[in-house]
Motif scaffolding. Structure first.
Motif, PDB file in Angstrom:
ATOM      1  N   ASP A  71      -7.973  -0.532  -5.192  1.00  0.00           N
ATOM      2  CA  ASP A  71      -7.498  -1.185  -3.976  1.00  0.00           C
ATOM      3  C   ASP A  71      -8.461  -2.297  -3.591  1.00  0.00           C
ATOM      4  O   ASP A  71      -9.618  -2.035  -3.304  1.00  0.00           O
ATOM      5  CB  ASP A  71      -7.412  -0.139  -2.855  1.00  0.00           C
ATOM      6  CG  ASP A  71      -6.981  -0.720  -1.520  1.00  0.00           C
ATOM      7  OD1 ASP A  71      -6.130  -1.635  -1.512  1.00  0.00           O
ATOM      8  OD2 ASP A  71      -7.478  -0.246  -0.491  1.00  0.00           O
TER       9      ASP A  71
ATOM     10  N   HIS B 164     -15.763   4.502  -0.846  1.00  0.00           N
ATOM     11  CA  HIS B 164     -14.694   4.760  -1.807  1.00  0.00           C
ATOM     12  C   HIS B 164     -15.021   4.265  -3.209  1.00  0.00           C
ATOM     13  O   HIS B 164     -14.161   4.238  -4.065  1.00  0.00           O
ATOM     14  CB  HIS B 164     -13.389   4.155  -1.308  1.00  0.00           C
ATOM     15  CG  HIS B 164     -13.078   4.595   0.079  1.00  0.00           C
ATOM     16  ND1 HIS B 164     -12.805   5.911   0.399  1.00  0.00           N
ATOM     17  CD2 HIS B 164     -13.096   3.925   1.239  1.00  0.00           C
ATOM     18  CE1 HIS B 164     -12.633   6.009   1.700  1.00  0.00           C
ATOM     19  NE2 HIS B 164     -12.801   4.821   2.223  1.00  0.00           N
TER      20      HIS B 164
ATOM     21  N   SER C 111       0.833  -1.209   0.000  1.00  0.00           N
ATOM     22  CA  SER C 111       0.000   0.000   0.000  1.00  0.00           C
ATOM     23  C   SER C 111       0.864   1.253   0.000  1.00  0.00           C
ATOM     24  O   SER C 111       0.572   2.223  -0.702  1.00  0.00           O
ATOM     25  CB  SER C 111      -0.940   0.012   1.210  1.00  0.00           C
ATOM     26  OG  SER C 111      -1.867  -1.040   1.098  1.00  0.00           O
TER      27      SER C 111
ATOM     28  N   VAL D 156      -9.467   7.008  -6.593  1.00  0.00           N
ATOM     29  CA  VAL D 156      -9.330   5.828  -5.736  1.00  0.00           C
ATOM     30  C   VAL D 156     -10.640   5.054  -5.684  1.00  0.00           C
ATOM     31  O   VAL D 156     -11.698   5.624  -5.408  1.00  0.00           O
ATOM     32  CB  VAL D 156      -8.924   6.220  -4.306  1.00  0.00           C
ATOM     33  CG1 VAL D 156      -8.898   5.009  -3.380  1.00  0.00           C
ATOM     34  CG2 VAL D 156      -7.563   6.906  -4.304  1.00  0.00           C
TER      35      VAL D 156
ATOM     36  N   ASP E  28      -8.007  -4.713  -0.934  1.00  0.00           N
ATOM     37  CA  ASP E  28      -7.224  -5.168   0.215  1.00  0.00           C
ATOM     38  C   ASP E  28      -8.143  -5.870   1.205  1.00  0.00           C
ATOM     39  O   ASP E  28      -9.032  -5.233   1.777  1.00  0.00           O
ATOM     40  CB  ASP E  28      -6.548  -3.963   0.870  1.00  0.00           C
ATOM     41  CG  ASP E  28      -5.474  -4.356   1.852  1.00  0.00           C
ATOM     42  OD1 ASP E  28      -5.470  -5.508   2.339  1.00  0.00           O
ATOM     43  OD2 ASP E  28      -4.628  -3.506   2.142  1.00  0.00           O
TER      44      ASP E  28
ATOM     45  N   PRO F 189      -9.006  -0.908   4.404  1.00  0.00           N
ATOM     46  CA  PRO F 189      -8.842   0.155   3.399  1.00  0.00           C
ATOM     47  C   PRO F 189      -7.645   1.065   3.678  1.00  0.00           C
ATOM     48  O   PRO F 189      -7.791   2.231   4.007  1.00  0.00           O
ATOM     49  CB  PRO F 189     -10.155   0.917   3.506  1.00  0.00           C
ATOM     50  CG  PRO F 189     -10.526   0.766   4.953  1.00  0.00           C
ATOM     51  CD  PRO F 189     -10.056  -0.609   5.360  1.00  0.00           C
ATOM     52  N   SER F 190      -6.433   0.544   3.552  1.00  0.00           N
ATOM     53  CA  SER F 190      -5.258   1.367   3.858  1.00  0.00           C
ATOM     54  C   SER F 190      -5.008   2.450   2.816  1.00  0.00           C
ATOM     55  O   SER F 190      -4.514   3.524   3.152  1.00  0.00           O
ATOM     56  CB  SER F 190      -4.015   0.513   4.056  1.00  0.00           C
ATOM     57  OG  SER F 190      -3.981  -0.564   3.180  1.00  0.00           O
ATOM     58  N   ILE F 191      -5.335   2.205   1.553  1.00  0.00           N
ATOM     59  CA  ILE F 191      -5.118   3.218   0.512  1.00  0.00           C
ATOM     60  C   ILE F 191      -5.983   4.452   0.784  1.00  0.00           C
ATOM     61  O   ILE F 191      -5.459   5.575   0.796  1.00  0.00           O
ATOM     62  CB  ILE F 191      -5.361   2.644  -0.900  1.00  0.00           C
ATOM     63  CG1 ILE F 191      -4.281   1.623  -1.259  1.00  0.00           C
ATOM     64  CG2 ILE F 191      -5.450   3.744  -1.940  1.00  0.00           C
ATOM     65  CD1 ILE F 191      -2.898   2.197  -1.516  1.00  0.00           C
ATOM     66  N   PRO F 192      -7.288   4.319   1.016  1.00  0.00           N
ATOM     67  CA  PRO F 192      -8.087   5.520   1.317  1.00  0.00           C
ATOM     68  C   PRO F 192      -7.578   6.263   2.553  1.00  0.00           C
ATOM     69  O   PRO F 192      -7.550   7.497   2.571  1.00  0.00           O
ATOM     70  CB  PRO F 192      -9.496   4.980   1.544  1.00  0.00           C
ATOM     71  CG  PRO F 192      -9.530   3.707   0.782  1.00  0.00           C
ATOM     72  CD  PRO F 192      -8.141   3.149   0.891  1.00  0.00           C
TER      73      PRO F 192
ATOM     74  N   SER G 236     -11.810   1.628  -3.636  1.00  0.00           N
ATOM     75  CA  SER G 236     -11.322   0.711  -2.628  1.00  0.00           C
ATOM     76  C   SER G 236     -12.449  -0.220  -2.197  1.00  0.00           C
ATOM     77  O   SER G 236     -13.546   0.212  -1.882  1.00  0.00           O
ATOM     78  CB  SER G 236     -10.810   1.492  -1.414  1.00  0.00           C
ATOM     79  OG  SER G 236     -10.336   0.593  -0.440  1.00  0.00           O
ATOM     80  N   SER G 237     -12.134  -1.491  -2.190  1.00  0.00           N
ATOM     81  CA  SER G 237     -13.081  -2.514  -1.745  1.00  0.00           C
ATOM     82  C   SER G 237     -12.419  -3.306  -0.654  1.00  0.00           C
ATOM     83  O   SER G 237     -11.275  -3.733  -0.777  1.00  0.00           O
ATOM     84  CB  SER G 237     -13.448  -3.408  -2.926  1.00  0.00           C
ATOM     85  OG  SER G 237     -14.290  -4.439  -2.503  1.00  0.00           O
ATOM     86  N   ASN G 238     -13.132  -3.528   0.414  1.00  0.00           N
ATOM     87  CA  ASN G 238     -12.567  -4.222   1.561  1.00  0.00           C
ATOM     88  C   ASN G 238     -13.237  -5.579   1.663  1.00  0.00           C
ATOM     89  O   ASN G 238     -14.401  -5.710   1.648  1.00  0.00           O
ATOM     90  CB  ASN G 238     -12.806  -3.378   2.804  1.00  0.00           C
ATOM     91  CG  ASN G 238     -12.289  -4.003   4.059  1.00  0.00           C
ATOM     92  OD1 ASN G 238     -11.994  -5.190   4.093  1.00  0.00           O
ATOM     93  ND2 ASN G 238     -12.184  -3.218   5.099  1.00  0.00           N
TER      94      ASN G 238
END
Length: 104
Positions: free
Chosen positions: A63, A81, A42, A100, A65, A69-72, A102-104
């Motif tokens: 992302d 996100h 990340s 960005v 991850d 959600p480390s990128i956001p 981002s999916s967790n």
């Protein structure tokens, strides 16, 4: 790797494997991945994206991850996100212009 690169390397390709999305404006993809957690993927992704954006390139980060959600967080974002607009999924845009999803 595109079809022409796979063929040049002697690889087998099928038309369905590399179907082009006619709505896409993506020119290049940089994948940052590892089979081990905690190695800085990340951080490296955020640093590359930020530097490319600072140099005037249009940049997006996808992302996926599973640990969070480390990128956001890195880009100072909170909340959702990925945004939906009809059949489209739209990214959130960071303060520096990095898109960005981002999916967790």
């Amino acid at each position: 790797m595109g079809c022409e690169h796979a063929r040049a390397a002697g690889g087998q390709t099928s038309p369905s494997q590399f179907e082009e999305n006619t709505l896409s404006e993506v020119k290049r993809v940089i994948a940052v991945l590892s089979g081990k957690g905690g190695v800085g993927k990340s951080f490296v992704t955020g640093a590359i994206a930020t530097e490319l954006a600072r140099h005037g390139h249009k940049v997006g980060v996808l992302d996926a991850d599973i640990t969070g959600p480390s990128i956001p967080k890195m880009f100072g974002m909170s909340g959702r996100h990925v945004h939906a607009l009809g059949n489209l999924m739209l990214p959130e845009i960071s303060e520096h212009g990095v898109k960005v999803m981002s999916s967790n």
